[in-house]
Design a protein around this motif. Sequence first.
Motif, PDB file in Angstrom:
ATOM      1  N   THR A  81       0.831  -1.210   0.000  1.00 53.86           N
ATOM      2  CA  THR A  81       0.000   0.000   0.000  1.00 53.86           C
ATOM      3  C   THR A  81       0.863   1.256   0.000  1.00 53.86           C
ATOM      4  O   THR A  81       0.457   2.296  -0.513  1.00 53.86           O
ATOM      5  N   THR A  82       2.080   1.132   0.576  1.00 53.49           N
ATOM      6  CA  THR A  82       2.992   2.273   0.583  1.00 53.49           C
ATOM      7  C   THR A  82       3.341   2.708  -0.837  1.00 53.49           C
ATOM      8  O   THR A  82       3.609   3.871  -1.094  1.00 53.49           O
ATOM      9  N   TYR A  83       3.359   1.733  -1.749  1.00 52.81           N
ATOM     10  CA  TYR A  83       3.713   2.046  -3.135  1.00 52.81           C
ATOM     11  C   TYR A  83       2.486   2.456  -3.947  1.00 52.81           C
ATOM     12  O   TYR A  83       2.518   2.445  -5.164  1.00 52.81           O
ATOM     13  N   GLY A  84       1.417   2.751  -3.263  1.00 51.35           N
ATOM     14  CA  GLY A  84       0.236   3.246  -3.968  1.00 51.35           C
ATOM     15  C   GLY A  84      -0.717   2.156  -4.413  1.00 51.35           C
ATOM     16  O   GLY A  84      -1.543   2.367  -5.295  1.00 51.35           O
ATOM     17  N   LEU A  85      -0.621   0.977  -3.800  1.00 49.97           N
ATOM     18  CA  LEU A  85      -1.577  -0.079  -4.131  1.00 49.97           C
ATOM     19  C   LEU A  85      -2.964   0.353  -3.656  1.00 49.97           C
ATOM     20  O   LEU A  85      -3.154   0.672  -2.486  1.00 49.97           O
ATOM     21  N   ASP A  86      -3.918   0.404  -4.578  1.00 52.56           N
ATOM     22  CA  ASP A  86      -5.283   0.756  -4.192  1.00 52.56           C
ATOM     23  C   ASP A  86      -6.197  -0.410  -4.540  1.00 52.56           C
ATOM     24  O   ASP A  86      -5.736  -1.463  -4.964  1.00 52.56           O
ATOM     25  N   SER A  87      -7.487  -0.224  -4.352  1.00 48.85           N
ATOM     26  CA  SER A  87      -8.396  -1.352  -4.557  1.00 48.85           C
ATOM     27  C   SER A  87      -8.341  -1.864  -5.993  1.00 48.85           C
ATOM     28  O   SER A  87      -8.424  -3.061  -6.232  1.00 48.85           O
ATOM     29  N   LEU A  88      -8.129  -0.960  -6.926  1.00 49.88           N
ATOM     30  CA  LEU A  88      -8.082  -1.384  -8.326  1.00 49.88           C
ATOM     31  C   LEU A  88      -6.855  -2.230  -8.619  1.00 49.88           C
ATOM     32  O   LEU A  88      -6.943  -3.341  -9.120  1.00 49.88           O
ATOM     33  N   SER A  89      -5.696  -1.671  -8.263  1.00 51.59           N
ATOM     34  CA  SER A  89      -4.469  -2.410  -8.561  1.00 51.59           C
ATOM     35  C   SER A  89      -4.398  -3.679  -7.707  1.00 51.59           C
ATOM     36  O   SER A  89      -3.809  -4.675  -8.120  1.00 51.59           O
ATOM     37  N   ALA A  90      -5.016  -3.653  -6.514  1.00 52.78           N
ATOM     38  CA  ALA A  90      -5.018  -4.845  -5.667  1.00 52.78           C
ATOM     39  C   ALA A  90      -5.799  -5.971  -6.332  1.00 52.78           C
ATOM     40  O   ALA A  90      -5.389  -7.130  -6.312  1.00 52.78           O
TER      41      ALA A  90
END
Lengths: 209, 296
Positions: free
Chosen positions: B104-113
């Motif tokens: 999540t620190t690298y910008g993982l959001d629900s979409l990319s997850a």
Amino acid sequence: MSRSVTHIVHNGETLHPYFDDVTLTRLSAYPMNYNMDLAAFESTCAGVENLAMLAIESELSRPARFVFASSVSAVHSMCHLTQVAQSPLLTPIIDHSSSVPVLERPSEDPAIAISMGYGESKWVNETILLRAAQAVPELDISIVRIGQISGSRNGAWEVAQWAPSLMVSGPVLGCLPTMNGVRDLLCISLQKLTYRRLSRGFPCRTSHA
Amino acid sequence: VHNQPYVHLCAVLQVTSNFTSPELCLFIRDGLKKLESGPVGLYVPDVNFDAIEKHMGKSPVYAHLVTADASNGDDKSDQLSPTSVILKVLDLAAEDFSPEVPLTTYGLDSLSAARLSFQLRSLVQVTQMQLLAHMTLNDIMAKISVAVEEVAADQGETATAVAVQSSASTTKELMLTLADRYSGRFRRPETSGISSPSGKVVIVTGTTGAVGCGILVDLATDPSVSRVFALNRPSEHSPLLKRQMKALEQQDLSLTEQEWAKVILVESVVHHAKLGVSDDLYHEVCRLLRSRRLLY
């Protein structure tokens, strides 16, 4: 730090003879990452243990001195704890938000450090060293809890540190955060001097720098 | 009034919830505009469903909208390592990525997850929500190894349950556990036996001579001395021990067995490298020298 030392020690008794007559170990290297959780810092504990073993097993007639660069974050949650007793060991380091003095002494309660993985791991490593000193009374350890060290000899700052990052964000956001109180920054030359003095055998086990 | 069309619109939006909010707003605007000109049966946004299937996996909801070609050439990515998949999904350079830092620190959001969850499916079963719960690459690797063990042991979900349980212990416990784990080896170094004598250690050269003989006996009988290295030149004619015994005899000197035990006779040429003695002995002597217990 930790990984390379682990590697050397794990390769059995193949330590370079150079390590046999170490007189002073100063542990300053540490992963500066405030996002990692405690478990991710486990390798630093192995590193501290290995270096402490080196100091203990020194072939010199007394174990090597050991100076550990800890962090004020190891006592981050001190201000939330109320049982701080008045003591001559009180230090001038004051948390401005609550004005609770932080003692220059080891803490046995992990709750004092709980905040972020970084500070928690510093507490764990302090504890490991304190236990080493309990098991081997001859082992002379110093724990220096360092806050923010600022600048350099030529005045340049490490841009990744929090204070410069804050300034850099100003032009982008068009504002700076409002903060209460005064932030104490220790300039690097003064810090080095303090640290060196502590390393030379200041009669104190836990100090704030 | 337009109850029916709204329901349809909602249904489609649910399916397509893998879009960014601006995209979603565009679709809603598009749908509402369509409603102005009358009831809408089913609104299907104009997007590349081939790409959606590639990232999100097959779904009966939009399978009919995917062209046949796209659903075939998908299996190449299965050979990728978790690291390369993550780097690709998060659009990161390898040197900027640390396996210990939550994704999540690298910008993982629900979409990319969701995308990552699908792309990792051939390696490990990890849900979008798990990925968002501060999971790190290390956690994923641990999960993979648990999954591998699971398959080997054929025990279904038990191993995962154990892993989850152990990770649920509180920070405080973990701190104490780590402190325990890395403080068990500390012992006072033992000082015992021949290798670490507590008394004085003496190197003396030339003990087969008259004076040397006397010194050797003095040292061996001195209670504060625990070890004597007697260095003598090697001789081709007779072994050192024989020569030493003969020399003592000539001086009318003798040592008890206990006193002899302190003495190590060494054939040595002092002007040779490492005194002309074996490496082991040389190191032993160096060690004792460093420990400042050695007198010369």
